[in-house]
Write a protein that holds these residues in place. Structure first.
Motif, PDB file in Angstrom:
ATOM      1  N   TYR A  34       0.826  -1.135  -0.079  1.00 48.63           N
ATOM      2  CA  TYR A  34       0.007  -0.096   0.044  1.00 48.63           C
ATOM      3  C   TYR A  34       0.843   1.268   0.005  1.00 48.63           C
ATOM      4  O   TYR A  34       1.870   1.262   0.589  1.00 48.63           O
ATOM      5  CB  TYR A  34      -0.919  -0.056   1.293  1.00 48.63           C
ATOM      6  N   ARG A  35       0.676   2.255  -0.923  1.00 48.06           N
ATOM      7  CA  ARG A  35       1.237   3.700  -0.717  1.00 48.06           C
ATOM      8  C   ARG A  35       0.145   4.625  -1.241  1.00 48.06           C
ATOM      9  O   ARG A  35      -0.952   4.242  -2.043  1.00 48.06           O
ATOM     10  CB  ARG A  35       2.281   3.196  -1.759  1.00 48.06           C
ATOM     11  N   PRO A  36       0.521   5.792  -1.062  1.00 47.47           N
ATOM     12  CA  PRO A  36      -0.403   6.872  -1.850  1.00 47.47           C
ATOM     13  C   PRO A  36      -0.219   6.971  -3.242  1.00 47.47           C
ATOM     14  O   PRO A  36       0.862   6.819  -3.849  1.00 47.47           O
ATOM     15  CB  PRO A  36       0.276   8.386  -1.066  1.00 47.47           C
ATOM     16  N   ILE A  37      -1.629   6.872  -3.794  1.00 46.66           N
ATOM     17  CA  ILE A  37      -1.620   6.949  -5.372  1.00 46.66           C
ATOM     18  C   ILE A  37      -2.412   8.288  -5.710  1.00 46.66           C
ATOM     19  O   ILE A  37      -3.561   8.496  -5.048  1.00 46.66           O
ATOM     20  CB  ILE A  37      -2.413   5.670  -6.092  1.00 46.66           C
ATOM     21  N   ILE A  38      -2.093   8.904  -6.818  1.00 45.12           N
ATOM     22  CA  ILE A  38      -2.551  10.235  -7.167  1.00 45.12           C
ATOM     23  C   ILE A  38      -3.728   9.595  -8.333  1.00 45.12           C
ATOM     24  O   ILE A  38      -3.669   9.101  -8.981  1.00 45.12           O
ATOM     25  CB  ILE A  38      -1.667  11.034  -7.809  1.00 45.12           C
ATOM     26  N   ARG A  39      -4.886  10.410  -7.811  1.00 40.90           N
ATOM     27  CA  ARG A  39      -6.202  10.253  -8.848  1.00 40.90           C
ATOM     28  C   ARG A  39      -6.642  11.430  -9.203  1.00 40.90           C
ATOM     29  O   ARG A  39      -6.758  12.278  -8.480  1.00 40.90           O
ATOM     30  CB  ARG A  39      -6.963   9.173  -8.217  1.00 40.90           C
ATOM     31  N   ALA A  40      -7.419  11.513 -10.445  1.00 39.48           N
ATOM     32  CA  ALA A  40      -8.214  12.688 -11.079  1.00 39.48           C
ATOM     33  C   ALA A  40      -9.428  12.593 -10.527  1.00 39.48           C
ATOM     34  O   ALA A  40      -9.943  11.510 -10.320  1.00 39.48           O
ATOM     35  CB  ALA A  40      -8.162  12.943 -12.261  1.00 39.48           C
ATOM     36  N   GLY A  41     -10.092  13.577  -9.985  1.00 34.18           N
ATOM     37  CA  GLY A  41     -11.493  13.557  -9.533  1.00 34.18           C
ATOM     38  C   GLY A  41     -12.245  13.649 -10.723  1.00 34.18           C
ATOM     39  O   GLY A  41     -12.079  14.064 -11.954  1.00 34.18           O
ATOM     40  N   ASN A  42     -13.619  13.363 -10.341  1.00 35.21           N
ATOM     41  CA  ASN A  42     -14.716  13.417 -11.332  1.00 35.21           C
ATOM     42  C   ASN A  42     -15.014  14.845 -11.851  1.00 35.21           C
ATOM     43  O   ASN A  42     -15.362  15.060 -13.252  1.00 35.21           O
ATOM     44  CB  ASN A  42     -15.901  13.242 -10.996  1.00 35.21           C
ATOM     45  N   SER A  43     -14.691  15.857 -11.360  1.00 39.56           N
ATOM     46  CA  SER A  43     -14.859  17.105 -11.623  1.00 39.56           C
ATOM     47  C   SER A  43     -13.558  18.052 -12.327  1.00 39.56           C
ATOM     48  O   SER A  43     -13.575  19.312 -12.429  1.00 39.56           O
ATOM     49  CB  SER A  43     -15.470  18.074 -10.640  1.00 39.56           C
ATOM     50  N   SER A  44     -12.684  17.263 -12.273  1.00 44.44           N
ATOM     51  CA  SER A  44     -11.009  18.037 -12.668  1.00 44.44           C
ATOM     52  C   SER A  44     -11.255  18.883 -14.087  1.00 44.44           C
ATOM     53  O   SER A  44     -10.609  19.963 -13.938  1.00 44.44           O
ATOM     54  CB  SER A  44     -10.100  16.892 -12.375  1.00 44.44           C
ATOM     55  N   SER A  45     -11.706  18.208 -14.975  1.00 42.65           N
ATOM     56  CA  SER A  45     -11.599  18.869 -16.169  1.00 42.65           C
ATOM     57  C   SER A  45     -12.325  20.000 -16.175  1.00 42.65           C
ATOM     58  O   SER A  45     -11.971  21.271 -16.595  1.00 42.65           O
ATOM     59  CB  SER A  45     -12.066  17.990 -17.272  1.00 42.65           C
ATOM     60  N   ARG A  46     -13.690  20.158 -15.597  1.00 44.23           N
ATOM     61  CA  ARG A  46     -14.578  21.405 -15.669  1.00 44.23           C
ATOM     62  C   ARG A  46     -13.828  22.463 -14.609  1.00 44.23           C
ATOM     63  O   ARG A  46     -13.937  23.507 -15.193  1.00 44.23           O
ATOM     64  CB  ARG A  46     -15.873  20.783 -15.110  1.00 44.23           C
ATOM     65  N   ALA A  47     -13.370  21.963 -13.506  1.00 47.70           N
ATOM     66  CA  ALA A  47     -12.724  22.943 -12.668  1.00 47.70           C
ATOM     67  C   ALA A  47     -11.602  23.636 -13.051  1.00 47.70           C
ATOM     68  O   ALA A  47     -11.227  24.862 -12.885  1.00 47.70           O
ATOM     69  CB  ALA A  47     -12.569  22.350 -11.307  1.00 47.70           C
ATOM     70  N   LEU A  48     -10.512  23.000 -13.741  1.00 45.23           N
ATOM     71  CA  LEU A  48      -9.417  23.472 -14.325  1.00 45.23           C
ATOM     72  C   LEU A  48      -9.818  24.365 -15.454  1.00 45.23           C
ATOM     73  O   LEU A  48      -9.306  25.427 -15.761  1.00 45.23           O
ATOM     74  CB  LEU A  48      -8.567  22.490 -14.842  1.00 45.23           C
ATOM     75  N   ARG A  49     -10.634  23.960 -16.291  1.00 47.20           N
ATOM     76  CA  ARG A  49     -11.431  24.841 -17.461  1.00 47.20           C
ATOM     77  C   ARG A  49     -11.780  26.066 -16.934  1.00 47.20           C
ATOM     78  O   ARG A  49     -11.440  27.095 -17.476  1.00 47.20           O
ATOM     79  CB  ARG A  49     -12.416  24.005 -18.541  1.00 47.20           C
ATOM     80  N   ASP A  50     -12.650  26.067 -16.099  1.00 45.68           N
ATOM     81  CA  ASP A  50     -13.278  27.226 -15.562  1.00 45.68           C
ATOM     82  C   ASP A  50     -12.266  28.257 -14.840  1.00 45.68           C
ATOM     83  O   ASP A  50     -12.641  29.480 -14.571  1.00 45.68           O
ATOM     84  CB  ASP A  50     -14.378  26.879 -14.678  1.00 45.68           C
ATOM     85  N   THR A  51     -11.354  27.882 -14.537  1.00 48.78           N
ATOM     86  CA  THR A  51     -10.310  28.615 -13.445  1.00 48.78           C
ATOM     87  C   THR A  51      -9.193  28.984 -13.975  1.00 48.78           C
ATOM     88  O   THR A  51      -8.344  30.129 -13.592  1.00 48.78           O
ATOM     89  CB  THR A  51     -10.182  27.912 -12.251  1.00 48.78           C
ATOM     90  N   SER A  52      -8.542  28.273 -14.936  1.00 51.60           N
ATOM     91  CA  SER A  52      -7.074  28.453 -15.385  1.00 51.60           C
ATOM     92  C   SER A  52      -6.800  29.950 -15.886  1.00 51.60           C
ATOM     93  O   SER A  52      -5.776  30.466 -15.224  1.00 51.60           O
ATOM     94  CB  SER A  52      -6.849  27.499 -16.288  1.00 51.60           C
ATOM     95  N   SER A  53      -7.370  30.300 -16.728  1.00 53.44           N
ATOM     96  CA  SER A  53      -7.264  31.732 -17.561  1.00 53.44           C
ATOM     97  C   SER A  53      -7.553  32.704 -16.232  1.00 53.44           C
ATOM     98  O   SER A  53      -6.625  33.696 -16.086  1.00 53.44           O
ATOM     99  CB  SER A  53      -8.080  31.873 -18.536  1.00 53.44           C
ATOM    100  N   ARG A  54      -8.389  32.585 -15.628  1.00 54.00           N
ATOM    101  CA  ARG A  54      -8.656  33.536 -14.446  1.00 54.00           C
ATOM    102  C   ARG A  54      -7.496  33.756 -13.600  1.00 54.00           C
ATOM    103  O   ARG A  54      -7.058  34.605 -12.872  1.00 54.00           O
ATOM    104  CB  ARG A  54     -10.070  33.441 -13.860  1.00 54.00           C
ATOM    105  N   PHE A  55      -7.055  32.396 -12.953  1.00 55.81           N
ATOM    106  CA  PHE A  55      -5.982  32.315 -12.020  1.00 55.81           C
ATOM    107  C   PHE A  55      -4.611  33.121 -12.619  1.00 55.81           C
ATOM    108  O   PHE A  55      -4.101  33.878 -12.003  1.00 55.81           O
ATOM    109  CB  PHE A  55      -5.399  30.910 -11.786  1.00 55.81           C
ATOM    110  N   VAL A  56      -4.564  32.840 -13.705  1.00 57.07           N
ATOM    111  CA  VAL A  56      -3.139  33.528 -14.612  1.00 57.07           C
ATOM    112  C   VAL A  56      -3.306  34.964 -14.583  1.00 57.07           C
ATOM    113  O   VAL A  56      -2.360  35.684 -14.010  1.00 57.07           O
ATOM    114  CB  VAL A  56      -3.182  32.898 -15.950  1.00 57.07           C
ATOM    115  N   ARG A  57      -4.300  35.515 -15.023  1.00 59.75           N
ATOM    116  CA  ARG A  57      -4.526  36.916 -15.083  1.00 59.75           C
ATOM    117  C   ARG A  57      -4.878  37.478 -13.652  1.00 59.75           C
ATOM    118  O   ARG A  57      -4.006  38.780 -13.573  1.00 59.75           O
ATOM    119  CB  ARG A  57      -5.702  37.346 -15.949  1.00 59.75           C
TER     120      ARG A  57
END
Length: 301
Positions: free
Chosen positions: A173-196
């Motif tokens: 057993y070890r920690p494993i990174i996983r994507a959440g169900n809403s990851s694509s939508r959350a990153l799409r909606d925030t990425s440009s705004r975070f940069v600016r």
């Protein structure tokens, strides 16, 4: 992004990962020592070490104390965690402490060993790699060094990625990174705004505009990110740099690695103004404005 949709490796050409008999701490020790040597210092000249190891070699505790032990440091060593913005958080903290006169020379170590947290059958992990960077922060000449920082919360992306404890290959057993169900939508909606939001506030705090910036550096976790970053700010792609094709996504280590690449390539030279942006999902995004001084750089990668 469209140019990479048909590529299962999402634009990755190379990456580096630790072998089964290699040690994360050994790699971190080597890079920390090389950074001190490049600065013309011995490790005993260091007053404080800040370590952003994500994920760390062990579970529950960061790598700072273990590195201090192995490097035989007598100074304090602190863990700093802000996912992929860990390097920028360390830079801001180190500069503040040096400016306040509490420490003279701060060694910052930023590492990302994603391979130890991967399920290689999960396509999320196909563009993740391992990398480590380190730098020393000390007092700069007036007008150079860190000029301004602006950081914002990325709490609205909580749930985009998560760590679970699993035995995925029978090795334990070890920690494993996983994507959440809403990851694509959350990153799409925030990425440009975070940069600016982060970048425009940082240059305003520095008393500048984007026209005063010579070099734009960002974390490059995806093949298309440098172009996206430049478009979000309305600047030329030639004023940015990306090491993604060589190293893939190395998380928080992208900040020092991309700065090193910019310095060794000649893009970043003394007197140039640089805007450095990092974004950490489920943590912070931030931008720093620096005037590059006479910085000693280890020539090896």
């Amino acid at each position: 992004m469209a140019a990479h949709l048909g590529d299962p490796f999402r634009g990755t050409r190379e990456r580096r990962v630790l072998g089964p008999d290699e040690s994360q701490l050994a790699l971190e020790r080597d890079v920390a020592a090389r950074a001190a040597r490049a600065a013309g210092l011995s490790l005993q000249d260091i007053d404080l070490m800040l370590v952003a190891s994500f994920p760390s070699a062990g579970v529950g505790v960061g790598d700072a104390a273990f590195l201090a032990r192995d490097l035989e440091l007598r100074c304090p060593a602190w863990n700093v965690e802000s996912t992929c913005s860990g390097g920028l958080a360390c830079l801001q903290m180190a500069c503040s402490l040096v400016s306040a006169g509490q420490y003279r020379r701060v060694l910052v170590l930023v590492s990302c060993i994603y391979s130890r947290a991967c399920d290689w059958s999960d396509t999320l992990t196909w563009f993740l790699g391992d990398g480590v960077g380190a730098f020393v922060v000390a007092a700069a000449e007036p007008g150079s060094g860190l000029l301004a920082v602006h950081a914002i919360s990325t709490a609205e992306t909580c749930g985009s990625f998560r760590y679970t404890v699993e035995d995925v290959d029978g090795s334990g057993y070890r920690p494993i990174i996983r994507a959440g169900n809403s990851s694509s939508r959350a990153l799409r909606d925030t990425s440009s705004r975070f940069v600016r939001d982060a970048c425009l506030q940082a240059v305003e705090k520095a008393g500048m505009t984007l026209a005063d910036v010579d070099v734009f550096l960002c974390n490059t976790p995806l093949a298309w990110y440098a172009e996206f970053f430049a478009q979000a700010l309305g600047v030329g792609r030639e004023r940015t740099i990306s090491t993604y094709e060589r190293y893939a996504n190395i998380g928080p280590a992208l900040m020092p690695v991309n700065m090193h690449a910019a310095a060794t390539s000649g893009l970043l030279r003394p007197g140039k103004v640089a805007l450095v942006f990092t974004v950490g999902t489920v943590s912070t995004a931030g931008a720093a404005v620096l005037r590059w001084g006479e910085v000693a750089v280890d020539p090896t990668t």
